[in-house]
Design an enzyme around this catalytic site. Structure first.
Site, PDB file in Angstrom:
ATOM      1  N   ASN A  12      39.106  41.646  28.957  1.00 36.16           N
ATOM      2  CA  ASN A  12      37.732  40.881  29.269  1.00 36.16           C
ATOM      3  C   ASN A  12      36.679  42.006  29.157  1.00 36.16           C
ATOM      4  OD1 ASN A  12      35.670  39.498  30.255  1.00 36.16           O
ATOM      5  ND2 ASN A  12      36.651  39.074  32.195  1.00 36.16           N
ATOM      6  N   LYS A  14      33.453  41.578  29.366  1.00 36.16           N
ATOM      7  CA  LYS A  14      32.400  41.192  30.428  1.00 36.16           C
ATOM      8  C   LYS A  14      30.929  41.405  29.488  1.00 36.16           C
ATOM      9  CE  LYS A  14      35.330  42.018  34.154  1.00 36.16           C
ATOM     10  NZ  LYS A  14      35.511  42.083  35.764  1.00 36.16           N
ATOM     11  N   HIS A  98      36.364  32.611  35.685  1.00 40.17           N
ATOM     12  CA  HIS A  98      36.622  33.998  36.151  1.00 40.17           C
ATOM     13  C   HIS A  98      35.842  34.148  37.680  1.00 40.17           C
ATOM     14  CE1 HIS A  98      35.782  38.117  36.764  1.00 40.17           C
ATOM     15  NE2 HIS A  98      36.979  38.387  35.980  1.00 40.17           N
ATOM     16  N   GLU A 100      33.698  35.935  38.743  1.00 36.82           N
ATOM     17  CA  GLU A 100      32.182  36.266  38.606  1.00 36.82           C
ATOM     18  C   GLU A 100      31.441  35.044  38.239  1.00 36.82           C
ATOM     19  OE1 GLU A 100      32.858  39.659  35.962  1.00 36.82           O
ATOM     20  OE2 GLU A 100      33.653  40.804  37.401  1.00 36.82           O
ATOM     21  N   GLU A 170      43.559  36.890  39.834  1.00 37.93           N
ATOM     22  CA  GLU A 170      42.717  38.005  40.022  1.00 37.93           C
ATOM     23  C   GLU A 170      42.007  37.973  41.616  1.00 37.93           C
ATOM     24  OE1 GLU A 170      41.005  39.622  35.954  1.00 37.93           O
ATOM     25  OE2 GLU A 170      39.800  37.975  36.715  1.00 37.93           O
ATOM     26  N   GLY A 176      37.348  45.568  39.719  1.00 45.69           N
ATOM     27  CA  GLY A 176      36.091  46.506  39.365  1.00 45.69           C
ATOM     28  C   GLY A 176      35.983  47.398  40.577  1.00 45.69           C
ATOM     29  N   SER A 216      41.549  45.869  38.308  1.00 50.39           N
ATOM     30  CA  SER A 216      41.940  47.163  38.248  1.00 50.39           C
ATOM     31  C   SER A 216      43.135  47.678  37.660  1.00 50.39           C
ATOM     32  CB  SER A 216      41.684  47.822  39.650  1.00 50.39           C
ATOM     33  OG  SER A 216      40.423  47.728  40.243  1.00 50.39           O
TER      34      SER A 216
HETATM   35  P1  13P Z   1      38.571  45.267  36.131  1.00 50.89           P
HETATM   36  O1  13P Z   1      39.884  45.517  35.470  1.00 50.89           O
HETATM   37  O2  13P Z   1      37.572  46.039  35.689  1.00 50.89           O
HETATM   38  O3  13P Z   1      38.972  45.415  37.620  1.00 50.89           O
HETATM   39  O4  13P Z   1      38.006  43.652  35.893  1.00 50.89           O
HETATM   40  C1  13P Z   1      39.400  42.679  36.170  1.00 50.89           C
HETATM   41  C2  13P Z   1      38.739  41.492  35.715  1.00 50.89           C
HETATM   42  O5  13P Z   1      37.832  40.782  36.354  1.00 50.89           O
HETATM   43  C3  13P Z   1      39.377  40.852  34.386  1.00 50.89           C
HETATM   44  O6  13P Z   1      38.986  39.692  33.920  1.00 50.89           O
END
Ligand code: 13P
Length: 254
Positions: A12, A14, A98, A100, A170, A176, A216
């Protein structure tokens, strides 16, 4: 009954990367990974790079995914992107719900379920994300939260659609932050989700649904996470933006 689940690792990206960046990263991944692994590999660039990435992926085994879609099929919805439009760019998977989007765009379980249905209507497979916040985990509410998200985010889907869904657990506190769930924490929630799938949809469906872990994931923790019995792959954010780290994670997945 065959319970083998093909591992699936998705990157992803982002809101990162221009078209030239996306082309370059895709070329490196494609050349390094095509035909190299039994793992299903999905790249989820931003909308702006889907077409460029699709062109680079022609003839490779890597698949294309999007990060979001509209719940509606078409019409006067300025700035939205419909499932059929994604499908016309060779997109096969689409991330829905997601954290976010749940957090910054107020996406509810009911909306996530409508987006998953819209994806299926155009022949796309949704990657349905769920996960608890740190506050919810510390209050001991993880299972209650993810259980409710699971039921709500799949509401109204047909049995033959549920079985195709990919879930991504997640934990919000691991995204992150560099704080990964331990392999035991991940396995425990994945097993809980599979048990809840069994209650809601039966054993056969629960045994077939793939559940990714995200938060992560890095080359140095991927093997431990990905060898847990109910962890069927990873949804990778930051580490998917570099060909060497994403490839290393994939090598740990099969
Ligand atoms: P990170 O791997 O940067 O922690 O992000 C995970 C994520 O949100 C994947 O959708």
């Amino acid at each position: 009954m065959d319970h083998h689940r093909q591992p699936i690792v998705a990157g992803n990206w982002k809101m990162n990367g221009t078209v030239p960046f996306a082309r370059e990263l895709t070329r490196s991944l494609r050349d390094g990974l095509t035909g190299q692994t039994d793992t299903e590999i999905v790249l989820c660039p931003p909308f702006t790079a889907l077409d460029a990435v699709a062109r680079e992926l022609e003839g490779s085994t890597l698949l294309l995914g999007a990060q979001n879609l509209s719940e509606r099929p078409a019409g006067a919805f300025t700035g939205e992107i419909a499932a059929e439009q994604l499908a016309s760019l060779q997109v096969r998977y689409v991330i829905v719900g997601h954290s976010e989007r749940r957090q910054y765009h107020q996406e509810s379980d009911a909306l996530v379920a409508r987006k998953a249905a819209a994806a299926f209507a155009a022949g796309l497979t949704p990657i349905v994300c769920l996960g608890e916040t740190l506050e919810e985990r510390e209050a001991g509410n993880t299972e209650q939260i993810v259980g409710r998200q699971l039921t709500g985010s799949l509401a109204g889907l047909a049995a033959e659609q549920i079985v195709q869904c990919v879930l991504a657990y997640e934990p919000v506190w691991a995204i992150g932050t560099g704080k990964t769930a331990s392999a035991a924490q991940a396995q425990s929630v994945h097993a809980f989700l599979r048990a809840r799938l069994t209650e809601n949809h039966g054993l056969e469906t629960a045994a077939a649904v793939r559940i990714q872990y995200g938060g992560s994931v890095k080359p140095d923790n991927a093997r431990e996470l990905l060898t847990q019995p109910d962890v069927d792959g990873a949804l990778v954010g930051g580490a998917s933006l570099k060909a060497d780290s994403f490839s290393a994670i994939i090598r740990h997945s099969a």
